[in-house]
Structures are given as C-alpha cells and as structure tokens.
Design an enzyme around this catalytic site. Structure first.
Site, PDB file in Angstrom:
ATOM      1  N   ARG A   1       5.451   6.913  13.410  1.00 28.81           N
ATOM      2  CA  ARG A   1       5.463   7.504  12.068  1.00 28.81           C
ATOM      3  C   ARG A   1       5.011   8.952  12.083  1.00 28.81           C
ATOM      4  O   ARG A   1       4.071   9.315  12.806  1.00 28.81           O
ATOM      5  CB  ARG A   1       4.542   6.706  11.139  1.00 28.81           C
TER       6      ARG A   1
ATOM      7  N   HIS B   1       4.627   0.136   0.087  1.00 30.72           N
ATOM      8  CA  HIS B   1       5.412  -0.665   1.024  1.00 30.72           C
ATOM      9  C   HIS B   1       4.556  -1.795   1.588  1.00 30.72           C
ATOM     10  O   HIS B   1       3.324  -1.780   1.499  1.00 30.72           O
ATOM     11  CB  HIS B   1       6.016   0.192   2.136  1.00 30.72           C
TER      12      HIS B   1
ATOM     13  N   HIS C   1       0.823  -1.199   0.000  1.00 38.16           N
ATOM     14  CA  HIS C   1       0.000   0.000   0.000  1.00 38.16           C
ATOM     15  C   HIS C   1       0.863   1.256   0.000  1.00 38.16           C
ATOM     16  O   HIS C   1       2.027   1.236   0.414  1.00 38.16           O
ATOM     17  CB  HIS C   1      -0.935   0.029   1.220  1.00 38.16           C
TER      18      HIS C   1
END
Length: 311
Positions: A284, A267, A116
């Site tokens: 993240r 990824h 995705h």
C-alpha cells in the site's frame, strides 16, 4: 461505461461502474508507462465519483506504484507506526500475513478485521490509498469498501441535522485494540498515541459531499454524550455504513490494484482466512490528506499526534 481517448497516446481508457453506489473498473491502461495529464484528470474525476477504482493485470513493482501514486498527490511514509517497510522504499506498507503474527502477537491477515478508514486518528488522515496485490490466495481474502457519502445521504433528515453538529474521538487501536497488550506493538502505540477529535460529518474538500466520518476500527466515542448514549449512537452509525447497499466487494489476483478515496470510504479486510494455511501479500501507498472540516466550518483538533506529511 465512460470512454476517454488520450490526445497524446490515442490510448482508450474505459471506466465501468461495478456496483450501485460505489466502485468502478478501469481498463485500457498500463501502469508501467507514465500517465498522461489527461489520464490523471480522468482517473481523479472517476475516483471522486465512484470512490474506489479497480485495475487488473498490472505487472508493476514498488517503484512504479510509488510513481503512479505521486501523480495524484504527495506520497507519505508507509505508516505512522510501520518499521517493516522495504528499506529502499519507505513509502510502501507491506500488508503481509507473514509479518502480522510477529507484529501483533497473533496470526492475522490484516491490521484490523473491522470497517475502518485508513489511519483516521491522524489530524490529517490520508486523502487516498493505493493497494496492490503481490500474492493472493486462491480462495477468500476479498476486501470490501463502503460509500460514506451515500450512507449519510440515506439517513433521515432529522438525524442528519443532529449529526452535523457532533464531534467524535478517533483513537489508534479503537475501543478494543486488535493486538496483545504485552506485545511490542502495544508498547509502541502507548509511547506515541494518535488521538483526534473529528466532525462526525465532514465536508469533502473536492466534491462538497457530506460524509459520515465514523468507523468501528478507530472511532471510540461521541464527544458530549454519556457512554451509553455514545455507544448506542455509534452502533446505529456503524450499522448504517456497513449496509450492503452501499458496498462493493473485490476479488484479489496478482497484479490487481485498488485506488480509493479515503475521505469518503471505509473498507473491510477479510476475516475468512484465519483457518487456512495460505499467504496473502499486498503493498500500500498513501497520499497526504487534509484536515477534515465539519458542516459548521470547524476543523478537526488533535489530542495527541502530529500531522503526517509526504513529499
């Protein structure tokens, strides 16, 4: 290997490619310190060339990660649907195996185990993402990235020409949502869906490369094709973007950081940990993205959901 010396600090920055089509390791820099303008320029250039950059042994926390991210663009809130961010750092998304069972109704180590591009159902998907490892398992848990510009370039010319004029629907949850239908998360998505029609081939706003902008995690159908035609074409494209030749694999350790161009990559999170009693925690940040534009100059159109912006 590319070597750059900062004129202000005389610090040597080395950028070493690690795979044939994608990925480079960056050394000679300590992200606890403020970056020089020269370092920002060189890292940005390397990111657009190599698509994903890897840093090792960076002992930083949330504040330093956010400060690093802001040197490359506006940092968005953690995620359109995230309500588990550290309260003092709403820009941080916790990719924490301890949270996913509560959130999705099943034991998981990441949002999705499909290839995705981060939050592609947004009208303006993130330009880039920065992921930092806090707790990494001793075995397994690697992440892979693929170069979507190389995947497009590897297709026959006749197929590239056909794809250049197509649009595809990207929907949060994809064709088969990775959460239980009766979970709180499912109800949250249903109440505020994200759906956008993007060009199948987008033009990168910096490099000008043509990028195969579909992914199995979020792309649901090709606009204007019958369901069987759409499914067949998408499967062909999904097979192409996941071809091993275009990929790189990264082994996480505490202090590892991956910085990727979300406009030119997809990824794959790990699927080899579900049977192991381990914990995996990464954090993240994301940079605000632009609205994709196709080869024909036509921009993406939102079906549901607003633009996602940062500061």
């Amino acid at each position: 290997m590319t070597t750059i010396e900062s004129p202000r600090t005389a610090t040597t920055l080395e950028i070493a490619p690690v795979a044939g089509h994608i990925g480079a390791e960056v050394t000679g820099i300590d992200l606890r310190a403020e970056l020089t303008d020269a370092h920002v320029d060189e890292i940005t250039t390397a990111l657009h060339r190599h698509k994903v950059l890897f840093f090792r042994d960076q002992q930083i926390g949330h504040a330093e990660q956010i400060a690093f991210s802001r040197r490359f663009g506006a940092v968005t809130p953690s995620h359109p649907y995230d309500d588990d961010a550290p309260t003092e750092h709403p820009e941080i998304l916790a990719v924490d195996s301890r949270l996913y069972e509560k959130r999705f109704g099943r034991r998981k180590f990441s949002y999705t185990n499909q290839w995705h591009t981060d939050v592609s159902p947004l009208i303006n998907p993130p330009a880039a993402s920065i992921l930092r490892a806090e707790i990494a398992p001793e075995q397994g848990g690697d992440t892979q990235w693929t170069n979507l510009a190389a995947a497009y370039a590897g297709l026959p010319e006749s197929l590239r020409t056909f794809l250049d004029g197509l649009r595809a629907e990207h929907r949060f949850g994809g064709r088969i949502p990775p959460w239980d239908a009766d979970s709180d998360y499912a109800r949250k998505i249903a109440a505020s869906p994200l759906v956008t029609e993007h060009p199948v081939v987008r033009v990168h706003p910096v490099t000008g490369e043509r990028v195969l902008f579909v992914n199995p995690g979020f792309t649901t159908r090709i606009i204007g094709l019958t369901p069987p035609q759409s499914d067949a074409l998408l499967q062909l494209l999904f097979d192409e973007i996941s071809h091993p030749a275009y990929t790189v694999r990264f082994r996480w350790e505490k202090g590892s950081i991956a910085f990727w161009d979300n406009r030119a990559t997809a990824h794959l999170a790990p699927s080899d940990l579900d049977h192991l009693d381990v914990t995996r925690v990464l954090y993240r940040t994301t940079l605000e993205g632009d609205i994709p534009v196709g080869v024909d100059g036509v921009a993406s159109s939102s079906v549901a959901g607003a633009k996602f912006t940062g500061a």
